[in-house]
Design an enzyme around this catalytic site. Structure first.
Site, PDB file in Angstrom:
ATOM      1  N   HIS A   1       0.818  -1.222   0.000  1.00 33.35           N
ATOM      2  CA  HIS A   1       0.000   0.000   0.000  1.00 33.35           C
ATOM      3  C   HIS A   1       0.854   1.276   0.000  1.00 33.35           C
ATOM      4  CE1 HIS A   1      -3.590  -2.338   0.392  1.00 33.35           C
ATOM      5  NE2 HIS A   1      -3.302  -2.785   1.603  1.00 33.35           N
TER       6      HIS A   1
ATOM      7  N   ASP B   1      -2.346 -10.555  -2.455  1.00 33.68           N
ATOM      8  CA  ASP B   1      -2.947 -10.104  -1.199  1.00 33.68           C
ATOM      9  C   ASP B   1      -4.432  -9.812  -1.471  1.00 33.68           C
ATOM     10  OD1 ASP B   1      -2.020  -8.648   1.626  1.00 33.68           O
ATOM     11  OD2 ASP B   1      -3.753  -7.662   0.694  1.00 33.68           O
TER      12      ASP B   1
ATOM     13  N   HIS C   1      -6.116  -7.371  -0.703  1.00 33.71           N
ATOM     14  CA  HIS C   1      -6.359  -5.952  -0.996  1.00 33.71           C
ATOM     15  C   HIS C   1      -5.576  -5.526  -2.231  1.00 33.71           C
ATOM     16  CE1 HIS C   1      -6.899  -6.462   3.421  1.00 33.71           C
ATOM     17  NE2 HIS C   1      -8.000  -5.774   3.172  1.00 33.71           N
TER      18      HIS C   1
ATOM     19  N   ASP D   1      -4.283 -12.988   3.058  1.00 34.90           N
ATOM     20  CA  ASP D   1      -5.515 -12.573   3.735  1.00 34.90           C
ATOM     21  C   ASP D   1      -6.772 -12.821   2.888  1.00 34.90           C
ATOM     22  OD1 ASP D   1      -4.525 -10.586   2.068  1.00 34.90           O
ATOM     23  OD2 ASP D   1      -4.683  -8.973   3.534  1.00 34.90           O
TER      24      ASP D   1
ATOM     25  N   TYR E   1      -3.653 -12.359   8.490  1.00 29.96           N
ATOM     26  CA  TYR E   1      -3.845 -11.917   9.874  1.00 29.96           C
ATOM     27  C   TYR E   1      -4.446 -12.964  10.797  1.00 29.96           C
ATOM     28  CZ  TYR E   1      -2.918  -7.691   7.320  1.00 29.96           C
ATOM     29  OH  TYR E   1      -2.317  -6.773   6.497  1.00 29.96           O
TER      30      TYR E   1
HETATM   31  C1  SP5 Z   1      -1.107  -5.274   3.886  1.00 34.21           C
HETATM   32  C2  SP5 Z   1      -2.556  -5.299   4.189  1.00 34.21           C
HETATM   33  O1  SP5 Z   1      -3.178  -6.356   4.111  1.00 34.21           O
HETATM   34  N1  SP5 Z   1      -3.118  -4.150   4.585  1.00 34.21           N
HETATM   35  C3  SP5 Z   1      -4.490  -4.152   4.871  1.00 34.21           C
HETATM   36  C4  SP5 Z   1      -4.955  -2.779   5.156  1.00 34.21           C
HETATM   37  C5  SP5 Z   1      -6.445  -2.770   5.167  1.00 34.21           C
HETATM   38  N2  SP5 Z   1      -6.945  -2.059   6.273  1.00 34.21           N
HETATM   39  C6  SP5 Z   1      -8.324  -1.778   6.069  1.00 34.21           C
HETATM   40  C7  SP5 Z   1      -8.967  -1.355   7.311  1.00 34.21           C
HETATM   41  C8  SP5 Z   1     -10.430  -1.163   7.105  1.00 34.21           C
HETATM   42  C9  SP5 Z   1     -11.132  -0.893   8.386  1.00 34.21           C
HETATM   43  N3  SP5 Z   1     -11.293  -2.055   9.162  1.00 34.21           N
HETATM   44  C10 SP5 Z   1     -12.075  -1.851  10.334  1.00 34.21           C
HETATM   45  C11 SP5 Z   1     -11.306  -2.264  11.548  1.00 34.21           C
HETATM   46  C12 SP5 Z   1     -12.131  -2.051  12.790  1.00 34.21           C
HETATM   47  N4  SP5 Z   1     -11.309  -2.278  13.944  1.00 34.21           N
HETATM   48 ZN    ZN Z   2      -4.230  -7.214   2.561  1.00 31.77          ZN
END
Ligand code: SP5
Ligand code: ZN
Length: 391
Positions: free
Chosen positions: A199, A235, A237, A325, A364
């Site tokens: 990212h 990944d 995302h 993930d 994760y």
């Molecule tokens: C490297 C990677 O997998 N980064 C992932 C980043 C995505 N983060 C998104 C977060 C979106 C909000 N999630 C809500 C969490 C509530 N505690």
């Molecule tokens: Zn990710």
């Protein structure tokens, strides 16, 4: 050629002990403080699984500054290196009582209206200058780990490049690279990077990423002998940072399969199919966005497409942005890829049969994380062995 397939060579893994020093501790989402899921234990479980599976362990070298500046702006690198110290000197751990660097104001293009941003006098304002979200905090050991992760990516790239282009050109053997892989084996290495990187853009960080390890590895492969590199991002995302870094370049193909940002998923603003590259990079970017509940069938069809297009592009080296993930167990994405699906993903990627560096991104779910990475790497080795055996 051998009649029976050789047992595939376990892929060496590279890591840096300094990854342990990064503890973002929290993330802020909609103003609410939550525990950060990008935790040190991720590295511990992956490393344990790889050691158990017989992958040789290599300690990463420290990166030189030029390798970071090959894909990132001097301002971003300087910011990441110095901002936590400035935060402590500024007294923020006592007042207001925040020991991590947390941004609150972001100098967006819309805010600036075309003017250059002045250097903010307040450290708490500078905190937002290179950052684009509120979830990517900086603690006392963050820079150490970020450097260590980039070092792991570079060491893995150097090992692969040495075996693929340097030793084969000189006809020598017995160097660090060729000692790792026997003759006829496609060189592959895995960098156990933490924090992740895909990212992070040239001049901005976010999404739990600070520097783009996969981009740094790809650039190094180019400099060490690869003519055309494909970065394939599995990944869950979209690899938005990697995409931006190479968007105008025709020598690095970026492909990403991910959960559809148009259905409300991070990184929300990019990752759509109509993003295909610009200028000499036209046609060298491929995004495949999947509906939320997609499982192995849709996923593997997409991975096949990525591999196919990277082949048509003429890649002679591969960087895999290896997040796991997308797994059904993972709490961070709605995709439903199985462990067998990730192994099959590895087989498809390895089947390209070209020198490969895999770089850890997300993933994760701690109870399954190590097995998922280990199975995907086993698939990669198997796919590469098959490709080498039939070539
Ligand atoms: C490297 C990677 O997998 N980064 C992932 C980043 C995505 N983060 C998104 C977060 C979106 C909000 N999630 C809500 C969490 C509530 N505690
Ligand atoms: Zn990710």
């Amino acid at each position: 050629m051998d009649q029976s397939p050789e047992p595939s060579t376990p892929i060496p893994f590279v890591w840096h002990p300094r990854t342990r020093r990064h503890d973002p501790s929290a993330e802020f989402w909609l103003g609410v403080r939550a525990p950060n899921s990008e935790v040190l234990e991720r590295v511990n479980v992956i490393r344990a699984a790889l050691i158990r599976a017989g992958h040789p362990e290599v300690t990463a070298s420290d990166p030189d500054l030029d390798s970071l500046l090959a894909v990132h702006s001097p301002g971003l690198v300087e910011h990441l290196r110095t901002i936590h110290d400035a935060w402590v000197v500024g007294g923020y751990p006592d007042d207001p009582g925040q020991d991590r660097v947390v941004p609150y104001v972001f100098p967006t293009e819309g805010m600036l209206g075309g003017l250059p941003a002045h250097r903010a006098a307040a450290v708490h304002a500078r905190a937002g200058q290179y950052c684009y979200d509120t979830m990517t905090l900086i603690g006392p050991g963050t820079w150490d780990a970020v450097e260590g992760a980039a070092g792991a990516a570079l060491t893995a790239a150097d090992m692969v490049a040495q075996a693929a282009w340097v030793d084969s050109a000189s006809g020598s053997s017995g160097t660090a690279g060729s000692a790792m892989w026997g003759p006829g084996v496609i060189p592959m290495a895995y960098a156990l990077c933490r924090p992740p990187g895909h990212h992070a853009a040239r001049d901005a960080f976010g999404g739990s990423c600070y520097l783009n390890n996969a981009a740094i590895a790809a650039q190094r492969l180019r400099e060490q002998g690869a003519r055309r590199v494909a970065i394939l991002d599995v990944d869950a995302h979209h690899g938005n940072g990697t995409q931006t870094i190479f968007y105008g370049r025709g020598d690095v193909f970026c492909g990403s399969v991910h959960v559809d940002p148009g259905a409300g998923w991070f990184p929300h603003f990019m990752g759509f199919a109509d993003e295909t590259g610009r200028g000499s990079g036209s046609g060298a970017n491929l995004n495949i966005a999947l509906p939320g509940r997609s499982g192995d069938d849709r996923w593997l069809t997409a991975v096949e497409q990525l591999v196919h297009d990277a082949g048509v592009f003429g890649a002679d080296a591969l960087v895999v942005a290896l997040g796991v993930d997308a797994a059904v167990e993972d709490p961070k994405s709605p995709l439903r890829v199985t462990r067998d699906g990730l192994r099959a993903t590895g087989i498809l990627l390895g089947g390209m049969g070209i020198p490969t560096v895999a770089v850890q991104e997300g993933g994760y779910h701690l109870p399954t994380l190590g097995g998922l990475v280990s199975d995907c790497l086993a698939g990669m080795a198997e796919g590469a062995a098959r490709a080498a055996g039939t070539s």
